[in-house]
Design a protein around this motif. Structure first.
Motif, PDB file in Angstrom:
ATOM      1  N   VAL A 100      -4.077  12.622  -7.629  1.00  0.00           N
ATOM      2  CA  VAL A 100      -2.986  13.401  -7.039  1.00  0.00           C
ATOM      3  C   VAL A 100      -1.651  12.746  -7.382  1.00  0.00           C
ATOM      4  N   HIS A 101      -0.729  13.536  -7.916  1.00  0.00           N
ATOM      5  CA  HIS A 101       0.632  13.091  -8.181  1.00  0.00           C
ATOM      6  C   HIS A 101       1.591  13.956  -7.365  1.00  0.00           C
ATOM      7  N   VAL A 102       2.572  13.341  -6.707  1.00  0.00           N
ATOM      8  CA  VAL A 102       3.591  14.120  -5.997  1.00  0.00           C
ATOM      9  C   VAL A 102       4.916  14.022  -6.744  1.00  0.00           C
ATOM     10  N   ASP A 103       5.658  15.104  -6.758  1.00  0.00           N
ATOM     11  CA  ASP A 103       6.991  15.095  -7.360  1.00  0.00           C
ATOM     12  C   ASP A 103       7.910  14.262  -6.480  1.00  0.00           C
ATOM     13  N   PHE A 104       8.539  13.268  -7.073  1.00  0.00           N
ATOM     14  CA  PHE A 104       9.423  12.372  -6.331  1.00  0.00           C
ATOM     15  C   PHE A 104      10.797  12.305  -6.993  1.00  0.00           C
ATOM     16  N   SER A 105      11.116  13.353  -7.764  1.00  0.00           N
ATOM     17  CA  SER A 105      12.398  13.387  -8.473  1.00  0.00           C
ATOM     18  C   SER A 105      13.573  13.245  -7.518  1.00  0.00           C
ATOM     19  N   GLN A 106      13.484  13.936  -6.397  1.00  0.00           N
ATOM     20  CA  GLN A 106      14.509  13.877  -5.353  1.00  0.00           C
ATOM     21  C   GLN A 106      13.839  13.346  -4.098  1.00  0.00           C
ATOM     22  N   PRO A 107      13.891  12.039  -3.867  1.00  0.00           N
ATOM     23  CA  PRO A 107      13.088  11.443  -2.791  1.00  0.00           C
ATOM     24  C   PRO A 107      13.510  11.829  -1.383  1.00  0.00           C
ATOM     25  N   PHE A 108      14.776  12.196  -1.198  1.00  0.00           N
ATOM     26  CA  PHE A 108      15.266  12.555   0.129  1.00  0.00           C
ATOM     27  C   PHE A 108      15.470  14.070   0.200  1.00  0.00           C
ATOM     28  N   THR A 109      15.256  14.629   1.385  1.00  0.00           N
ATOM     29  CA  THR A 109      15.339  16.074   1.582  1.00  0.00           C
ATOM     30  C   THR A 109      16.796  16.488   1.753  1.00  0.00           C
ATOM     31  N   THR A 110      17.282  17.286   0.820  1.00  0.00           N
ATOM     32  CA  THR A 110      18.705  17.631   0.789  1.00  0.00           C
ATOM     33  C   THR A 110      19.157  18.331   2.072  1.00  0.00           C
ATOM     34  N   SER A 111      18.388  19.305   2.535  1.00  0.00           N
ATOM     35  CA  SER A 111      18.806  20.067   3.717  1.00  0.00           C
ATOM     36  C   SER A 111      18.885  19.165   4.954  1.00  0.00           C
ATOM     37  N   MET A 151      10.737   1.867   0.935  1.00  0.00           N
ATOM     38  CA  MET A 151       9.510   2.101   0.181  1.00  0.00           C
ATOM     39  C   MET A 151       8.398   1.215   0.725  1.00  0.00           C
ATOM     40  N   PRO A 152       7.219   1.794   0.933  1.00  0.00           N
ATOM     41  CA  PRO A 152       6.787   3.127   0.516  1.00  0.00           C
ATOM     42  C   PRO A 152       6.960   4.213   1.584  1.00  0.00           C
ATOM     43  N   GLU A 153       7.737   3.942   2.607  1.00  0.00           N
ATOM     44  CA  GLU A 153       7.842   4.884   3.725  1.00  0.00           C
ATOM     45  C   GLU A 153       8.199   6.297   3.271  1.00  0.00           C
ATOM     46  N   VAL A 154       9.211   6.397   2.416  1.00  0.00           N
ATOM     47  CA  VAL A 154       9.699   7.724   2.041  1.00  0.00           C
ATOM     48  C   VAL A 154       8.695   8.461   1.160  1.00  0.00           C
ATOM     49  N   VAL A 155       7.992   7.761   0.280  1.00  0.00           N
ATOM     50  CA  VAL A 155       7.028   8.462  -0.579  1.00  0.00           C
ATOM     51  C   VAL A 155       5.779   8.843   0.205  1.00  0.00           C
ATOM     52  N   LEU A 156       5.396   8.048   1.197  1.00  0.00           N
ATOM     53  CA  LEU A 156       4.267   8.424   2.048  1.00  0.00           C
ATOM     54  C   LEU A 156       4.592   9.686   2.843  1.00  0.00           C
ATOM     55  N   ALA A 157       5.830   9.790   3.313  1.00  0.00           N
ATOM     56  CA  ALA A 157       6.249  11.016   3.995  1.00  0.00           C
ATOM     57  C   ALA A 157       6.152  12.212   3.050  1.00  0.00           C
ATOM     58  N   ARG A 158       6.541  12.015   1.793  1.00  0.00           N
ATOM     59  CA  ARG A 158       6.443  13.099   0.809  1.00  0.00           C
ATOM     60  C   ARG A 158       4.980  13.502   0.614  1.00  0.00           C
ATOM     61  N   GLU A 212       0.869  -1.184   0.000  1.00  0.00           N
ATOM     62  CA  GLU A 212       0.000   0.000   0.000  1.00  0.00           C
ATOM     63  C   GLU A 212       0.902   1.229   0.000  1.00  0.00           C
ATOM     64  N   SER A 213       1.010   1.895  -1.139  1.00  0.00           N
ATOM     65  CA  SER A 213       2.095   2.855  -1.321  1.00  0.00           C
ATOM     66  C   SER A 213       1.646   4.299  -1.482  1.00  0.00           C
ATOM     67  N   THR A 214       0.364   4.589  -1.213  1.00  0.00           N
ATOM     68  CA  THR A 214      -0.092   5.970  -1.341  1.00  0.00           C
ATOM     69  C   THR A 214      -1.282   6.221  -0.420  1.00  0.00           C
ATOM     70  N   PHE A 215      -1.428   7.473  -0.020  1.00  0.00           N
ATOM     71  CA  PHE A 215      -2.631   7.902   0.682  1.00  0.00           C
ATOM     72  C   PHE A 215      -3.728   8.323  -0.300  1.00  0.00           C
ATOM     73  N   PHE A 216      -3.349   8.499  -1.557  1.00  0.00           N
ATOM     74  CA  PHE A 216      -4.275   9.052  -2.547  1.00  0.00           C
ATOM     75  C   PHE A 216      -4.801   7.958  -3.468  1.00  0.00           C
ATOM     76  N   ASP A 217      -5.622   7.054  -2.917  1.00  0.00           N
ATOM     77  CA  ASP A 217      -6.118   5.961  -3.747  1.00  0.00           C
ATOM     78  C   ASP A 217      -7.629   5.760  -3.669  1.00  0.00           C
ATOM     79  N   GLU A 218      -8.306   6.451  -2.767  1.00  0.00           N
ATOM     80  CA  GLU A 218      -9.749   6.278  -2.627  1.00  0.00           C
ATOM     81  C   GLU A 218     -10.419   7.620  -2.341  1.00  0.00           C
ATOM     82  N   ASN A 219     -11.677   7.724  -2.753  1.00  0.00           N
ATOM     83  CA  ASN A 219     -12.517   8.894  -2.460  1.00  0.00           C
ATOM     84  C   ASN A 219     -11.859  10.207  -2.879  1.00  0.00           C
ATOM     85  N   LEU A 220     -11.273  10.208  -4.066  1.00  0.00           N
ATOM     86  CA  LEU A 220     -10.586  11.387  -4.558  1.00  0.00           C
ATOM     87  C   LEU A 220     -11.512  12.239  -5.417  1.00  0.00           C
ATOM     88  N   THR A 221     -11.352  13.555  -5.306  1.00  0.00           N
ATOM     89  CA  THR A 221     -12.044  14.442  -6.241  1.00  0.00           C
ATOM     90  C   THR A 221     -11.256  14.568  -7.538  1.00  0.00           C
TER      91      THR A 221
END
Length: 250
Positions: free
Chosen positions: A123-134, A192-199, A111-120
């Motif tokens: 939703v796509h999130v940018d995942f080009s850089q999966p980790f936060t540089t700062s 995965m999917p921990e890091v993308v769920l955080a995003r 189960e790799s997303t929060f955006f899979d049910e009851n959507l208007t």
């Protein structure tokens, strides 16, 4: 608030004393998520042992959505993940550390997303850089400080690719060969999917990965859990020191 998610070998933040236990209900699990709340000089720190206190949850059974949702409910904005991995490239032998900046997902059926049910709308999130540089830079500074005070400095690679496999079995030599050709530096089972769920929840995320074994086929011989456990036990002392340095620098 900062949260630390502990992987294999990290089940508490002992340097911060005794935590308060918080049971957080989410929409993604029948049971509440148990979160440990510590107090550091910079403020509260939430902690979740990814595999449970008794290390009973295999990677494909971790409820990543419930964990991340619980941290979001508590107001967490930044996550520091600790992961045990297998080394693929020459610099990633047992005991070495990596702060990855990229990831390749080889998992399936999670189960790799929060955006899979009851959507208007979709939703796509940018995942080009999966980790936060700062956040990764702050983690790198904590690693450097820990190394400077250590009698046994460690090899720390500040960029690299984490390959995430399904588990719980270890990989075949052919699979690792493929991952090496894909550019992976280490192999693990829990990013995965921990890091993308955080995003998706708008959280910053950085990882400290401890190599606890050579991946399959990299060196001759059999991978044993006893050898992995020995490296993990020895390496977690340094990981605790890095966490302490990270928190004191906040």
């Amino acid at each position: 608030m900062l949260a630390i998610i502990g992987g294999s070998g990290l089940y508490a933040l002992k340097a911060l004393g005794e935590p308060q236990s918080r049971q957080v209900k989410t929409d993604y699990a029948a049971d509440a998520v148990a979160v440990q709340l510590y107090t550091s000089g910079s403020g509260p720190v939430a902690f979740i042992p990814r595999h449970g206190q008794s290390h009973r949850l295999p990677p494909h059974r971790v409820n990543y959505r419930a964990n991340i949702a619980a941290l979001a409910e508590l107001g967490v904005e930044q996550i520091l993940a600790i992961n045990a991995v297998g080394g693929i490239t020459a610099a990633m032998g047992p005991g070495a550390l990596l702060i990855p900046d990229q990831i390749i997902d080889y998992t399936q059926g999670r189960e790799s997303t929060f955006f899979d049910e009851n959507l208007t709308e979709v939703v796509h999130v940018d995942f080009s850089q999966p980790f936060t540089t700062s956040l990764s830079h702050r983690l790198a500074s904590a690693c450097e400080a820990a190394n400077q005070s250590s009698d046994s400095p460690r090899s720390i690679q500040l960029q690299g690719v984490y390959g995430c496999t399904q588990g719980p079995r270890l990989e075949t030599a052919a699979e690792i060969n493929r991952m090496q050709q894909d550019g992976c530096d280490v192999v693990g089972m829990t990013a995965m999917p921990e890091v993308v769920l955080a995003r998706e929840k708008g959280m910053d995320y950085a990882m400290l990965a401890l190599s606890v074994n050579w991946a399959a086929g990299i060196v001759p011989g059999t991978i044993t859990m006893a050898d992995i456990q020995a490296v993990m036990n020895e390496g977690m002392g340094f990981v605790h020191e890095v966490i302490s340095r990270f928190l004191s620098a906040e």
